[in-house]
Scaffold this motif. Sequence first.
Motif, PDB file in Angstrom:
ATOM      1  N   MET A  28     -10.773 -68.336  83.485  1.00 12.06           N
ATOM      2  CA  MET A  28     -11.150 -68.137  84.877  1.00 12.06           C
ATOM      3  C   MET A  28     -12.032 -66.901  85.003  1.00 12.06           C
ATOM      4  SD  MET A  28      -8.573 -67.985  88.170  1.00 12.06           S
ATOM      5  CE  MET A  28      -7.410 -66.999  87.279  1.00 12.06           C
ATOM      6  N   LEU A  29     -13.090 -67.030  85.797  1.00 11.66           N
ATOM      7  CA  LEU A  29     -13.966 -65.917  86.136  1.00 11.66           C
ATOM      8  C   LEU A  29     -13.790 -65.647  87.625  1.00 11.66           C
ATOM      9  CD1 LEU A  29     -16.187 -64.013  85.075  1.00 11.66           C
ATOM     10  CD2 LEU A  29     -17.847 -65.744  85.772  1.00 11.66           C
ATOM     11  N   THR A  30     -13.463 -64.406  87.972  1.00 12.63           N
ATOM     12  CA  THR A  30     -13.219 -64.082  89.378  1.00 12.63           C
ATOM     13  C   THR A  30     -14.113 -62.933  89.849  1.00 12.63           C
ATOM     14  OG1 THR A  30     -11.499 -62.476  88.839  1.00 12.63           O
ATOM     15  CG2 THR A  30     -10.792 -64.736  89.278  1.00 12.63           C
ATOM     16  N   GLU A  31     -14.442 -62.969  91.122  1.00 11.06           N
ATOM     17  CA  GLU A  31     -15.080 -61.851  91.797  1.00 11.06           C
ATOM     18  C   GLU A  31     -14.135 -61.443  92.917  1.00 11.06           C
ATOM     19  OE1 GLU A  31     -19.404 -61.103  93.586  1.00 11.06           O
ATOM     20  OE2 GLU A  31     -18.208 -62.490  94.801  1.00 11.06           O
ATOM     21  N   MET A  32     -13.862 -60.142  93.010  1.00 13.14           N
ATOM     22  CA  MET A  32     -12.970 -59.649  94.058  1.00 13.14           C
ATOM     23  C   MET A  32     -13.627 -58.468  94.757  1.00 13.14           C
ATOM     24  SD  MET A  32      -9.284 -59.922  92.176  1.00 13.14           S
ATOM     25  CE  MET A  32      -8.332 -60.183  93.663  1.00 13.14           C
ATOM     26  N   GLU A  33     -13.341 -58.326  96.034  1.00 16.41           N
ATOM     27  CA  GLU A  33     -13.786 -57.175  96.809  1.00 16.41           C
ATOM     28  C   GLU A  33     -12.559 -56.537  97.426  1.00 16.41           C
ATOM     29  OE1 GLU A  33     -16.879 -58.293  99.504  1.00 16.41           O
ATOM     30  OE2 GLU A  33     -18.166 -59.010  97.880  1.00 16.41           O
ATOM     31  N   GLY A  34     -12.710 -55.306  97.887  1.00 16.28           N
ATOM     32  CA  GLY A  34     -11.555 -54.651  98.462  1.00 16.28           C
ATOM     33  C   GLY A  34     -11.879 -53.414  99.250  1.00 16.28           C
ATOM     34  N   GLU A  35     -10.820 -52.848  99.808  1.00 13.64           N
ATOM     35  CA  GLU A  35     -10.934 -51.624 100.605  1.00 13.64           C
ATOM     36  C   GLU A  35      -9.699 -50.770 100.345  1.00 13.64           C
ATOM     37  OE1 GLU A  35      -9.405 -53.101 104.892  1.00 13.64           O
ATOM     38  OE2 GLU A  35     -11.280 -53.985 104.179  1.00 13.64           O
ATOM     39  N   PRO A  36      -9.859 -49.473 100.465  1.00 19.06           N
ATOM     40  CA  PRO A  36      -8.732 -48.580 100.158  1.00 19.06           C
ATOM     41  C   PRO A  36      -7.631 -48.647 101.208  1.00 19.06           C
ATOM     42  CG  PRO A  36     -10.607 -47.317 100.930  1.00 19.06           C
ATOM     43  CD  PRO A  36     -11.064 -48.742 100.837  1.00 19.06           C
ATOM     44  N   ILE A  37      -6.437 -48.330 100.757  1.00 24.45           N
ATOM     45  CA  ILE A  37      -5.273 -48.175 101.619  1.00 24.45           C
ATOM     46  C   ILE A  37      -4.961 -46.675 101.621  1.00 24.45           C
ATOM     47  CG2 ILE A  37      -2.823 -48.734 101.931  1.00 24.45           C
ATOM     48  CD1 ILE A  37      -3.366 -51.252 100.193  1.00 24.45           C
ATOM     49  N   ASN A  38      -4.868 -46.065 102.787  1.00 18.62           N
ATOM     50  CA  ASN A  38      -4.574 -44.621 102.893  1.00 18.62           C
ATOM     51  C   ASN A  38      -5.541 -43.772 102.080  1.00 18.62           C
ATOM     52  OD1 ASN A  38      -2.327 -45.204 104.510  1.00 18.62           O
ATOM     53  ND2 ASN A  38      -1.054 -45.492 102.691  1.00 18.62           N
ATOM     54  N   TYR A  39      -6.843 -43.949 102.282  1.00 17.17           N
ATOM     55  CA  TYR A  39      -7.879 -43.253 101.529  1.00 17.17           C
ATOM     56  C   TYR A  39      -8.163 -41.856 102.094  1.00 17.17           C
ATOM     57  CZ  TYR A  39     -12.529 -42.088  99.833  1.00 17.17           C
ATOM     58  OH  TYR A  39     -13.601 -41.442  99.297  1.00 17.17           O
ATOM     59  N   THR A  40      -8.234 -40.882 101.208  1.00 20.66           N
ATOM     60  CA  THR A  40      -8.657 -39.527 101.565  1.00 20.66           C
ATOM     61  C   THR A  40      -9.985 -39.261 100.865  1.00 20.66           C
ATOM     62  OG1 THR A  40      -6.363 -38.789 101.697  1.00 20.66           O
ATOM     63  CG2 THR A  40      -8.047 -37.083 101.493  1.00 20.66           C
ATOM     64  N   PRO A  41     -11.088 -39.055 101.611  1.00 23.42           N
ATOM     65  CA  PRO A  41     -12.394 -38.851 100.982  1.00 23.42           C
ATOM     66  C   PRO A  41     -12.389 -37.674 100.007  1.00 23.42           C
ATOM     67  CG  PRO A  41     -12.665 -39.224 103.316  1.00 23.42           C
ATOM     68  CD  PRO A  41     -11.188 -39.050 103.069  1.00 23.42           C
ATOM     69  N   GLY A  42     -13.103 -37.857  98.892  1.00 20.57           N
ATOM     70  CA  GLY A  42     -13.246 -36.802  97.891  1.00 20.57           C
ATOM     71  C   GLY A  42     -14.665 -36.269  97.887  1.00 20.57           C
ATOM     72  N   VAL A  43     -15.094 -35.733  96.753  1.00 21.28           N
ATOM     73  CA  VAL A  43     -16.398 -35.098  96.608  1.00 21.28           C
ATOM     74  C   VAL A  43     -17.554 -36.062  96.906  1.00 21.28           C
ATOM     75  CG1 VAL A  43     -16.565 -35.507  94.115  1.00 21.28           C
ATOM     76  CG2 VAL A  43     -17.773 -33.584  95.125  1.00 21.28           C
ATOM     77  N   ALA A  44     -17.369 -37.359  96.686  1.00 24.47           N
ATOM     78  CA  ALA A  44     -18.440 -38.337  96.902  1.00 24.47           C
ATOM     79  C   ALA A  44     -18.488 -38.863  98.331  1.00 24.47           C
ATOM     80  CB  ALA A  44     -18.292 -39.499  95.930  1.00 24.47           C
ATOM     81  N   GLY A  45     -17.600 -38.402  99.204  1.00 25.84           N
ATOM     82  CA  GLY A  45     -17.648 -38.797 100.609  1.00 25.84           C
ATOM     83  C   GLY A  45     -16.905 -40.078 100.914  1.00 25.84           C
ATOM     84  N   GLU A  46     -17.307 -40.707 102.000  1.00 25.84           N
ATOM     85  CA  GLU A  46     -16.622 -41.883 102.523  1.00 25.84           C
ATOM     86  C   GLU A  46     -16.768 -43.098 101.600  1.00 25.84           C
ATOM     87  OE1 GLU A  46     -14.706 -42.202 105.254  1.00 25.84           O
ATOM     88  OE2 GLU A  46     -14.954 -40.071 105.670  1.00 25.84           O
ATOM     89  N   PHE A  47     -15.739 -43.911 101.573  1.00 24.87           N
ATOM     90  CA  PHE A  47     -15.741 -45.172 100.842  1.00 24.87           C
ATOM     91  C   PHE A  47     -16.739 -46.132 101.482  1.00 24.87           C
ATOM     92  CE2 PHE A  47     -14.275 -49.552 100.684  1.00 24.87           C
ATOM     93  CZ  PHE A  47     -14.104 -49.759  99.324  1.00 24.87           C
ATOM     94  N   VAL A  48     -17.491 -46.873 100.639  1.00 27.65           N
ATOM     95  CA  VAL A  48     -18.422 -47.886 101.131  1.00 27.65           C
ATOM     96  C   VAL A  48     -17.971 -49.285 100.713  1.00 27.65           C
ATOM     97  CG1 VAL A  48     -20.811 -48.736 101.055  1.00 27.65           C
ATOM     98  CG2 VAL A  48     -20.359 -46.265 101.154  1.00 27.65           C
ATOM     99  N   SER A  49     -17.746 -49.506  99.405  1.00 31.07           N
ATOM    100  CA  SER A  49     -17.339 -50.838  98.954  1.00 31.07           C
ATOM    101  C   SER A  49     -16.733 -50.790  97.553  1.00 31.07           C
ATOM    102  CB  SER A  49     -18.532 -51.802  98.952  1.00 31.07           C
ATOM    103  OG  SER A  49     -19.487 -51.411  97.988  1.00 31.07           O
ATOM    104  N   ARG A  50     -15.994 -51.863  97.222  1.00 31.38           N
ATOM    105  CA  ARG A  50     -15.443 -52.027  95.872  1.00 31.38           C
ATOM    106  C   ARG A  50     -15.587 -53.492  95.495  1.00 31.38           C
ATOM    107  NH1 ARG A  50     -11.548 -53.453  92.396  1.00 31.38           N
ATOM    108  NH2 ARG A  50     -10.928 -51.904  90.861  1.00 31.38           N
ATOM    109  N   ARG A  51     -16.084 -53.723  94.275  1.00 32.68           N
ATOM    110  CA  ARG A  51     -16.267 -55.082  93.771  1.00 32.68           C
ATOM    111  C   ARG A  51     -15.862 -55.109  92.310  1.00 32.68           C
ATOM    112  NH1 ARG A  51     -20.527 -57.494  90.905  1.00 32.68           N
ATOM    113  NH2 ARG A  51     -20.618 -59.749  91.157  1.00 32.68           N
ATOM    114  N   SER A  52     -15.173 -56.165  91.910  1.00 32.28           N
ATOM    115  CA  SER A  52     -14.827 -56.326  90.499  1.00 32.28           C
ATOM    116  C   SER A  52     -15.110 -57.751  90.061  1.00 32.28           C
ATOM    117  CB  SER A  52     -13.360 -55.982  90.241  1.00 32.28           C
ATOM    118  OG  SER A  52     -12.511 -56.898  90.883  1.00 32.28           O
ATOM    119  N   VAL A  53     -15.403 -57.877  88.770  1.00 34.60           N
ATOM    120  CA  VAL A  53     -15.600 -59.171  88.135  1.00 34.60           C
ATOM    121  C   VAL A  53     -14.661 -59.211  86.948  1.00 34.60           C
ATOM    122  CG1 VAL A  53     -17.232 -60.685  86.948  1.00 34.60           C
ATOM    123  CG2 VAL A  53     -18.004 -59.293  88.865  1.00 34.60           C
TER     124      VAL A  53
END
Length: 134
Positions: A28-53
């Motif tokens: 199986m080949l999957t693509e998944m997207e997501g968003e943080p739960i209880n995220y605290t921004p770090g040095v790189a700033g606000e979350f934009v997106s997450r994708r995995s294959v």
Amino acid sequence: MQRKASFKIYVTRREMLAVGDVPDHSLMLTEMEGEPINYTPGVAGEFVSRRSVGFHDRVKGDGPMTGYATTIYQNGAVYSRFQGEKKGAATTGKWEVYKGIGKLSSLKGSGTFVVKPSDKHGEFVLDMEGTYDL
């Protein structure tokens, strides 16, 4: 620096093929997207997106998996590899950063993860922990 993170992730694409050598053996080949739960921004700033294959080799639902993830922030991005094993409802494994860009260009890190199903069909909770160095 030690850090923990949790993401709500969901399947956006999935292709599965039967292998045919033993009952219920599939790749199986999957693509998944997501968003943080209880995220605290770090040095790189606000979350934009997450994708995995990911690539999964399953017999009766269990087996090894491997893949890549990209997490993008306001001022940088993290690219990581992961590998794990699904047994029962949970998938456990290890991840490692192989590239960072922007404010995360010197990032090094590795750790462990656990993925478990949420209460919603097709949605999962990804819990990660590990050590990072900038």
